[in-house]
Write a protein that holds these residues in place. Structure first.
Motif, mmCIF file in Angstrom:
data_model
loop_
_atom_site.group_PDB
_atom_site.id
_atom_site.type_symbol
_atom_site.label_atom_id
_atom_site.label_comp_id
_atom_site.label_asym_id
_atom_site.label_seq_id
_atom_site.Cartn_x
_atom_site.Cartn_y
_atom_site.Cartn_z
ATOM 1 N N VAL A 174 -2.703 -1.579 -8.818
ATOM 2 C CA VAL A 174 -3.696 -0.504 -8.897
ATOM 3 C C VAL A 174 -3.050 0.812 -8.482
ATOM 4 N N ALA A 175 -3.323 1.869 -9.251
ATOM 5 C CA ALA A 175 -2.777 3.192 -8.942
ATOM 6 C C ALA A 175 -3.767 4.254 -9.382
ATOM 7 N N VAL B 49 -9.823 -4.979 -4.420
ATOM 8 C CA VAL B 49 -8.484 -4.377 -4.393
ATOM 9 C C VAL B 49 -8.506 -2.970 -4.990
ATOM 10 N N VAL B 50 -9.389 -2.728 -5.961
ATOM 11 C CA VAL B 50 -9.536 -1.361 -6.479
ATOM 12 C C VAL B 50 -10.043 -0.448 -5.369
ATOM 13 N N LEU B 51 -11.046 -0.908 -4.620
ATOM 14 C CA LEU B 51 -11.593 -0.098 -3.520
ATOM 15 C C LEU B 51 -10.567 0.101 -2.408
ATOM 16 N N GLU B 52 -9.814 -0.951 -2.075
ATOM 17 C CA GLU B 52 -8.781 -0.810 -1.041
ATOM 18 C C GLU B 52 -7.792 0.289 -1.418
ATOM 19 N N THR B 53 -7.424 0.332 -2.696
ATOM 20 C CA THR B 53 -6.488 1.351 -3.172
ATOM 21 C C THR B 53 -7.087 2.742 -3.067
ATOM 22 N N ASP C 94 -8.084 3.456 6.039
ATOM 23 C CA ASP C 94 -7.637 2.066 6.148
ATOM 24 C C ASP C 94 -8.413 1.227 5.130
ATOM 25 N N GLY C 95 -7.832 1.067 3.938
ATOM 26 C CA GLY C 95 -8.523 0.408 2.841
ATOM 27 C C GLY C 95 -9.042 -0.983 3.158
ATOM 28 N N PRO C 96 -8.178 -1.912 3.628
ATOM 29 C CA PRO C 96 -8.650 -3.281 3.877
ATOM 30 C C PRO C 96 -9.779 -3.353 4.894
ATOM 31 N N VAL D 164 6.018 4.709 -8.207
ATOM 32 C CA VAL D 164 4.636 5.154 -8.247
ATOM 33 C C VAL D 164 3.908 4.595 -7.019
ATOM 34 N N ALA D 165 2.911 5.317 -6.563
ATOM 35 C CA ALA D 165 2.122 4.864 -5.413
ATOM 36 C C ALA D 165 1.219 3.736 -5.885
#
Length: 671
Positions: A283-284, A494-498, A506-508, A310-311
């Protein structure tokens, strides 16, 4: 399709993923001309490449001489790091202490691989310390049969690499094995992280070398006489020879290529891009038409490297993720990944009744076995990759074949399951079991492999017991729906964490909070939370049409799945540019002395302006040469100065300067 004119330059893009190899023919005038997929054949990568490319050449009626450029991306390096795979290497640390292994997760990355400490290295101004290679020379004969390559890192090698070069020459002369030096990969300080990056690079050399060799072999047999390029982790293209020497730079190659492809296909400047493969989801964020570059270096498999990329946030989540149970609750939840399994439906598609018969036998048993629905088979990597195995590992490895064997017949004790896991981590053995891809075959969302094997796998998985001793599910359809929903839910997370991480949060931790979990579930009490995302979601990957419309709905945002999403990586591989950078550092070891350090060049000056002019001339020449090696004949070179100075009692005091030269241009093509 009609045969293209001689004036039409046709480009061939290839992406070698963990499950599929994709190919696309593209031209600037016509866009995508043809595309195809074939299963990735890890034992001989050229077979999968040939299967994909030969199909599109026939479909498009393109003759090999019309192909002017071949470019490829790959997730093999990324997947290897995520899954902890790679060759066994030896690390040579020059001028470091054993305590340095505890920094930057270096010791964790090394595992049981050998490390040799020798005196040497330099100070921050490039001045040498006493250097002694006798310990290295003594141990090399013992290591020749134990490792596949060497990583060398010297203290302050980015200021003066002479001790790394000397050690490299000794190792090459005495062993003939591949050697990676840290100064070749990064000009940044932080020795332990530089050593970590060098270790990972050395581990990947054999894998990327096999990929490039397989591709070159196929191109040669097919009569395609075009330059071969590889996508780097920042989305830029480099020559195959360049990538062979610096494979660490191809981590996140596939995901970076998909970003370039997504931008090309959608024309969007602002988007969240999520690329789901068999092993990982990447995811980016796309800002102003360009992917964000990670300023701290790429993180893959939990390791923070010094690779410009890439990030990209990479998660061990894909269509072929291992399905396991979260036993911490009375009603166990389904967990996915991070390890990839060969889906049972794919295994049966390739091996037929051999797989079906064992699954049927296990399903007829009155009791559920812990090893039911699991098979092992060799990956087919070269024999030298199996160096350094223990006695027990060697014995079990000798009994595993290229034909799948059920674990309940292969293993003589449960303790051997740990040995199998170690062989899998070394990349020597594949495990097969129930995956989300199998679940989708059961509920009719996928039909490309063997649905009967998938159903048996679901039957066996549904029989697993919860904390109260009850079967997990009543039917194979129920466990398959739960697995499918688990992948959608985890994909949304995982999209939201990114997104949260890119916003500096702190995404997680935030995603795990009750309010966010409540919002994802669509539940609420008197108070509730609603998600609001400021840009659309682009779903990439062959299975994106199966999962991502539901992911977009869960996140409450528009989801776009482009028509050519299944070959986004291969497409991105041919529409990018070559881009390389070189930097020089200027320090002041003493008043009135300006020391230029640019790679292997170290030069002193008494006048600041002269040192800067020399540094700029040097890096301009170096980056021009590097651009030629990377594959472009028409590089545009830009120079950036970063000079640090202070004013003390109205007097300017020079501190240091960094001069960065960047060369970029389209790759050279065959004429």
């Amino acid at each position: 399709m009609a045969e293209p004119t001689k004036e039409l330059a046709v480009f061939l893009g290839i992406d070698t993923g963990g499950t599929y190899t994709d190919a696309v023919l593209w031209s600037e005038q016509r866009g995508v001309i043809a595309k195809a997929k074939a299963l990735t054949t890890r034992h001989d990568l050229s077979v999968g490449i040939a299967g994909a490319v030969e199909g599109i050449l026939a479909e498009a009626s393109v003759v090999p001489s019309h192909i002017r450029l071949v470019s490829m991306s790959s997730t093999l390096a990324t997947n290897a790091l995520v899954e902890g795979q790679g060759g066994r290497i030896a690390l040579v640390m020059i001028g470091f202490e054993k305590a340095d292994l505890e920094k930057a997760d270096l010791g964790s990355a090394l595992g049981s691989d050998p490390v040799i400490f020798i005196p040497g290295g330099h100070d921050v101004y490039g001045r040498p310390q006493p250097f002694d290679t006798s310990a290295l020379s003594e141990i090399l004969p013992e290591l020749i049969g134990e490792v596949t390559g060497f990583a060398i890192c010297a203290y302050f090698a980015v200021r003066n690499p002479e001790h790394e070069i000397a050690a490299r020459d000794i190792v090459r002369r005495e062993t003939g094995l591949p050697v990676t030096c840290s100064h070749e990969l990064s000009a940044k300080l932080n020795g332990p992280r530089r050593a970590l990056t060098t270790v990972l690079n050395a581990r990947l050399i054999a894998m990327i070398d096999r990929l490039v060799a397989a591709t070159e072999g196929f191109l040669d047999r097919s009569g395609i006489r075009a330059p071969l390029m590889v996508v780097r982790g920042d989305g830029a293209l480099v020559s195959a020879a360049f990538a062979r020497h610096r494979p660490i730079e191809t981590i996140l190659s596939g995901p970076a290529s998909s970003l370039v492809g997504a931008r090309y296909m959608t024309g969007l400047d602002e988007a969240i891009i999520s690329d789901i493969g068999g092993t990982t989801t990447d995811v980016a964020v796309l800002d102003k038409g360009r992917p964000r570059i990670d300023p701290n270096g790429a993180t893959v498999g939990g390791f923070r490297t010094m690779v410009d990329a890439v990030a990209m946030h990479t998660f061990g989540l894909g269509g072929d993720s291992e399905v396991s149970l979260d036993d911490n609750a009375m009603v166990p939840g389904i967990k996915l990944g991070p390890r990839r399994l060969v889906p049972l439906s794919l295994l049966a598609a390739k091996h037929g009744s051999l797989v079906i018969d064992h699954l049927m036998r296990q399903a007829k048993s009155a009791t559920a076995g812990r090893l039911d629905g699991r098979f092992a088979l060799l990956t087919g990597v070269p024999a030298q990759m199996a160096t350094g195995l223990s006695k027990n590992e060697t014995e079990l490895y000798g009994r595993i074949t290229v034909e799948p064997q059920p674990l309940d017949r292969l293993l003589t004790s449960m303790s051997q399951a740990t040995i199998v896991n170690r062989l899998v981590a070394r990349g020597l053995v594949h495990l097969s079991g129930f995956t989300p891809s199998d679940a989708c075959h059961v509920i009719g969302l996928q039909k490309n492999w063997n649905a009967e094997a998938a159903r048996y796998g679901a039957v066996l998985y549904a029989r697993r017991k919860d904390g109260a001793g009850r079967p997990l599910c009543d039917t194979p359809e129920e466990v398959s729906h739960r697995t499918y929903q688990a992948l959608i839910r985890r994909s949304s997370e995982v999209v939201l964490e990114t997104i949260f991480a890119e916003d500096g949060l702190d995404g997680p931790d935030i995603v795990a909070s009750p309010l966010i979990q409540q919002a994802l579930s669509g539940e609420r009490g008197i108070a509730g939370a609603r998600l609001d995302i400021d840009r659309p979601l682009i779903g990439l990957g062959a299975s994106a049409p199966v999962y991502y419309p539901a992911v977009g709905n869960m996140l409450g945002t528009k989801c776009i799945v482009p028509a050519d999403t299944d070959v986004a990586n291969a497409l991105g591989a041919v529409v990018g540019q070559v881009s390389v950078s070189v930097e020089a550092h200027i320090s002041q070891p003493m008043e009135g002395l300006f020391r230029v350090m640019a790679g292997e060049v170290v030069m002193d000056f008494q006048i600041e302006e002269e040192s800067i002019a020399f540094a700029e001339t040097t890096v301009k020449h170096q980056v021009g040469q590097l651009a030629l090696e990377a594959g472009t004949d028409e590089a545009q070179i830009s120079i950036e100065r970063n000079i640090s100075a202070a004013t003390v009692e109205d007097q300017r005091k020079f501190i240091e300067a960094v001069i960065v030269a960047t060369a970029s241009g389209r790759p050279r093509i065959a004429h």
